[in-house]
Scaffold this active site. Structure first.
Site, PDB file in Angstrom:
ATOM      1  N   CYS A  37       0.848  -1.183   0.000  1.00  0.00           N
ATOM      2  CA  CYS A  37       0.000   0.000   0.000  1.00  0.00           C
ATOM      3  C   CYS A  37       0.887   1.237   0.000  1.00  0.00           C
ATOM      4  CB  CYS A  37      -0.909  -0.003   1.227  1.00  0.00           C
ATOM      5  SG  CYS A  37      -1.926  -1.493   1.389  1.00  0.00           S
ATOM      6  N   ARG A  62       1.041   1.434  -6.103  1.00  0.00           N
ATOM      7  CA  ARG A  62       1.271   0.536  -4.973  1.00  0.00           C
ATOM      8  C   ARG A  62      -0.025  -0.049  -4.428  1.00  0.00           C
ATOM      9  NH1 ARG A  62       6.194   0.975  -2.249  1.00  0.00           N
ATOM     10  NH2 ARG A  62       7.686   2.174  -3.464  1.00  0.00           N
ATOM     11  N   TRP A 109      -4.027  -1.576  -0.980  1.00  0.00           N
ATOM     12  CA  TRP A 109      -4.193  -2.885  -1.601  1.00  0.00           C
ATOM     13  C   TRP A 109      -4.729  -3.812  -0.528  1.00  0.00           C
ATOM     14  CZ3 TRP A 109      -5.363  -4.941  -5.785  1.00  0.00           C
ATOM     15  CH2 TRP A 109      -5.375  -6.322  -5.898  1.00  0.00           C
ATOM     16  N   ASN A 135       1.073   0.314   6.154  1.00  0.00           N
ATOM     17  CA  ASN A 135       1.521  -0.483   5.011  1.00  0.00           C
ATOM     18  C   ASN A 135       2.112  -1.762   5.585  1.00  0.00           C
ATOM     19  OD1 ASN A 135       2.708  -1.593   2.748  1.00  0.00           O
ATOM     20  ND2 ASN A 135       4.393  -0.130   2.687  1.00  0.00           N
ATOM     21  N   GLY A 136       1.535  -2.899   5.248  1.00  0.00           N
ATOM     22  CA  GLY A 136       2.040  -4.162   5.775  1.00  0.00           C
ATOM     23  C   GLY A 136       0.932  -4.988   6.387  1.00  0.00           C
ATOM     24  N   GLU A 534       9.273 -14.270 -19.417  1.00  0.00           N
ATOM     25  CA  GLU A 534       8.978 -12.863 -19.169  1.00  0.00           C
ATOM     26  C   GLU A 534       7.894 -12.356 -20.117  1.00  0.00           C
ATOM     27  OE1 GLU A 534       9.260  -8.934 -17.588  1.00  0.00           O
ATOM     28  OE2 GLU A 534       9.580 -10.968 -16.835  1.00  0.00           O
ATOM     29  N   LYS A 538       4.351 -10.762 -18.808  1.00  0.00           N
ATOM     30  CA  LYS A 538       3.872  -9.430 -19.174  1.00  0.00           C
ATOM     31  C   LYS A 538       2.448  -9.498 -19.717  1.00  0.00           C
ATOM     32  CE  LYS A 538       6.878  -7.109 -17.583  1.00  0.00           C
ATOM     33  NZ  LYS A 538       6.861  -8.171 -16.633  1.00  0.00           N
ATOM     34  N   GLU A 541       0.032 -10.194 -16.834  1.00  0.00           N
ATOM     35  CA  GLU A 541      -0.090  -9.095 -15.879  1.00  0.00           C
ATOM     36  C   GLU A 541      -1.039  -8.007 -16.350  1.00  0.00           C
ATOM     37  OE1 GLU A 541       4.006  -8.566 -13.382  1.00  0.00           O
ATOM     38  OE2 GLU A 541       4.117  -8.124 -15.515  1.00  0.00           O
ATOM     39  N   HIS A 557       6.241 -32.976 -24.575  1.00  0.00           N
ATOM     40  CA  HIS A 557       6.139 -33.824 -23.385  1.00  0.00           C
ATOM     41  C   HIS A 557       4.882 -33.506 -22.570  1.00  0.00           C
ATOM     42  CE1 HIS A 557      10.034 -35.670 -24.020  1.00  0.00           C
ATOM     43  NE2 HIS A 557      10.538 -34.467 -24.255  1.00  0.00           N
ATOM     44  N   LYS A 657       3.058  -2.568  -7.311  1.00  0.00           N
ATOM     45  CA  LYS A 657       4.435  -2.494  -7.789  1.00  0.00           C
ATOM     46  C   LYS A 657       5.405  -3.302  -6.945  1.00  0.00           C
ATOM     47  CE  LYS A 657       7.534  -0.935 -10.636  1.00  0.00           C
ATOM     48  NZ  LYS A 657       7.571  -1.529 -11.976  1.00  0.00           N
TER      49      LYS A 657
END
Length: 662
Positions: A37, A62, A109, A135-136, A534, A538, A541, A557, A657
């Protein structure tokens, strides 16, 4: 009293508590992955509200489930909160104007409790006299909440944070002589990783902050002072900042800032001056921050080259010094037998490229672990091991915790087993820098877009430099070979510019054809398998399209069963040792009616056109250097598909982020 409660349950009940939290995290739709956050705070001579909201807008990457501010005016707390994006909060504040000169703000968040207004921060105590933003996560909040309820307290939210203002209010009502002292008394009762900012109606000229793990930075102005989770929120107002260390708290008043340890000892610390420009956090004409940051990559690579390549090194002169200047201690290199890398997400992909480089260039056995997994199943201790933590923010909780565990378990062992810690980060002022012996600063500048682009490329560049430095010192490559690689790296910025110039408009058009696509497969081999990973990440996301990446040789396989005409396959097929193998694997996919998209060298375009339905070409480079170029069209492809789908590219759902708690 609260410390006794915690000690009483720290064994059997603590185990049960952790188990319950893990179950909650796994099954709740609202908790997700406990992301970061954003906190802001202000005290000074200006109206606080606009400064707080402006700061929250710069921290919106964030967390953006909800937001709120609390201010003090005429001896009363005024708290305004809103669900959703920040414009909802702005609309409410326009109807609730206050001239307060002190306040705290938060963009959230969801970790504990649904993303609803009643769970938004700031949270107030029962009497509505103390406000807290956090935050946390407070891991033992259930125990604290149960005891408060038994004493008659009522709660308005499902969050862990709401216990904090009630504890502070109780401390103020009992023995605490100041807001600072009340916060100091409460902190030992809180288990977890957190940063908090606190104001009280009874202490209208005092803003108190504390940091246990999550980042918190103070800003110093002319007769005004700030706090924020990230310096980006402070840039428009001051460049004089001070980052609190773990276990520190501060009191901000109109007269200045006092810093203390959690034990109450006064500390002497001095601010530093940032050389960042506020325009770095602006879009500068680009539609999204992500696109702006993709276009910043040539400049980032140039900065890395200028920072770390020794301009006086020339292979034909047989120099007796390294071509790379990382400024690392000799102890980092001494008798080195193994490297282990710890990272998460995009940093993990960059680390996989790093593993290839370190093993193939410097001949050092290298492992790459998810930091979140390493914490609970660490590798056996091996002598003369360098442990590298990779995190763009320098605040990733799992990575920091894994590094701290590695440091502790190697403490007091014989010298060859003692820990050597190196960090690769974009934030040299971060918690990572305080934990490790030394860092490699990736020099990428501020990255606002949640989906990492330029910081990935910068991390990969950091691994090239480290691998070349070690190859020189260990004499695993000839001077001529090192010179060839360096020459190739020097051309990378120009090559990226050419890709952006020639490919973006084509990719923008190509993206139209995948707006309704539900699944993608990415494949690659060797040093470019991490680029397939990657590229898939992307796309997931920011476009919310299901995408998976596999080593191309593994498709037959099992994963090949997924293929049909509705599943496009992106193959990273750069010329080199595995080119023919990747082409063969791609043809297997084409035989199952999959649409093939190839990322390959322009030199191979004519041949590849017979195999691939769509070609994303990059300039010709040797395979060893190709990952930095191959990733660029994949970033653009993901960006344009997401933009075409009308999604919020910079703030994708369920993401933030930095991940600063488990």
């Amino acid at each position: 009293m609260w410390v006794k409660t915690i000690n009483k349950y720290k064994h059997s009940r603590r185990i049960r508590e952790i188990t319950l939290q893990l179950i909650t995290i796994e099954h709740s739709l609202t908790i997700g992955n406990s992301y970061m956050c954003g906190i802001v705070g202000y005290i000074g001579t200006q109206t606080a509200t606009e400064i707080l909201v402006s700061g929250l807008e710069r921290l919106a990457y964030r967390g953006y489930d909800s937001a709120g501010v609390a201010t003090i005016s005429e001896g009363k707390l005024n708290c305004v909160r809103a669900k959703g994006k920040l414009y909802n909060l702005r609309e409410k504040l326009e109807r609730d104007v206050t001239q307060s000169q002190i306040g705290i703000g938060h963009t959230r968040w969801a970790t504990h409790g649904k993303p609803e207004e009643h769970n938004a921060h700031p949270h107030l105590d029962q009497a509505m006299g103390v406000a807290v933003v956090q935050n946390g996560i407070i891991e033992n909040y259930r125990e604290l909440r149960e005891e408060l309820i038994s004493k008659g307290y009522e709660f308005r939210s499902e969050t862990d944070t709401e216990v904090i203002p009630n504890l502070i209010a109780e401390a103020l009502a009992n023995s605490a002589s100041s807001l600072l002292e009340a916060v100091r008394q409460v902190i030992p009762c809180l288990e977890g990783q957190f940063a908090i900012a606190v104001i009280s109606a009874d202490h209208p000229y005092e803003l108190v902050v504390a940091r246990q793990q999550a980042p918190l930075t103070l800003g110093f102005g002319q007769g005004e002072f700030f706090c924020a989770s990230d310096v980006t929120a402070l840039l428009p107002y001051t460049h004089a900042v001070l980052t609190l260390d773990k276990g520190e708290m501060a009191r901000l008043t109109p007269l200045g800032v006092e810093i203390y340890s959690f034990e109450g000892d006064r500390l002497t610390k001095f601010p530093r001056t940032l050389d960042w420009n506020p325009t770095q956090t602006e879009k500068q004409g680009f539609r999204h921050y992500m696109l702006k940051e993709i276009y910043e990559q040539p400049g980032v690579v140039r900065t890395c080259l200028e920072s770390y390549l020794n301009p006086n090194w020339h292979a034909d002169e047989n120099p007796d010094f390294s071509p790379v200047t990382l400024g690392l201690s000799p102890r980092i290199y001494e008798n080195l037998e193994q490297i282990q890398i710890l990272a998460c997400g995009t940093s993990w992909h960059a680390s996989l490229v790093g593993k290839y480089l370190l093993e193939q260039l410097a001949n050092i056995p290298t492992t790459v672990d998810y930091a979140s997994e390493f914490r609970y199943s660490p590798r056996p201790l091996i002598a003369n091991t360098l442990t590298i933590g990779v995190t763009q923010s320098g605040e990733t909780a799992d990575t920091l915790a894994a590094l701290e565990m590695e440091r502790d378990r190697r403490a007091n062992l014989e010298p060859k087993f003692q820990v050597r810690l190196l960090g690769i980060t974009n934030r040299p002022e971060s918690s990572l820098a305080q934990l490790v012996d030394q860092i490699v600063n990736t020099q990428a500048g501020i990255e606002i877009g949640v989906a990492a682009t330029k910081t990935f490329v910068a991390q990969v560049m950091g691994f090239y430099f480290l691998a070349l430095d070690l190859a020189y010192r260990r004499q695993t490559l000839s001077m001529e070979r090192i010179g060839e690689i360096i020459d190739g790296l020097r051309h990378i910025p120009t090559h990226i510019e050419k890709i952006l110039e020639t490919q973006e408009s084509y990719l923008e058009e190509l993206a139209h054809e995948f707006v309704e696509t539900q699944d993608f497969i990415f494949v690659g081999r060797g040093i470019n398998f991490p680029i397939a990973l990657e590229g898939a990440l992307k796309l997931k996301e920011i476009s919310y399209i299901h995408a998976e990446a596999y080593p191309a040789g593994e498709m037959k396989h099992g994963p090949i069963a997924l293929l049909d005409s509705k599943v496009p396959v992106v193959a990273v097929a750069m010329p080199g040792n595995v080119y023919e193998k990747v082409i063969s694997n791609a043809q297997e996919a084409k035989a199952r009616d999959a649409r093939l998209i190839g990322v390959t060298s322009a030199m191979n375009a004519q041949e590849a056109a017979h195999i691939f339905d769509d070609l994303l070409t990059v300039p010709e480079v040797e395979e060893l250097i190709s990952p930095i170029l191959a990733v660029i069209p994949l970033q653009l492809l993901a960006y344009h598909i997401a933009a075409r789908r009308g999604l919020d590219v910079d703030q994708p759902r369920n993401l933030a982020k930095s991940v600063t708690v488990e």
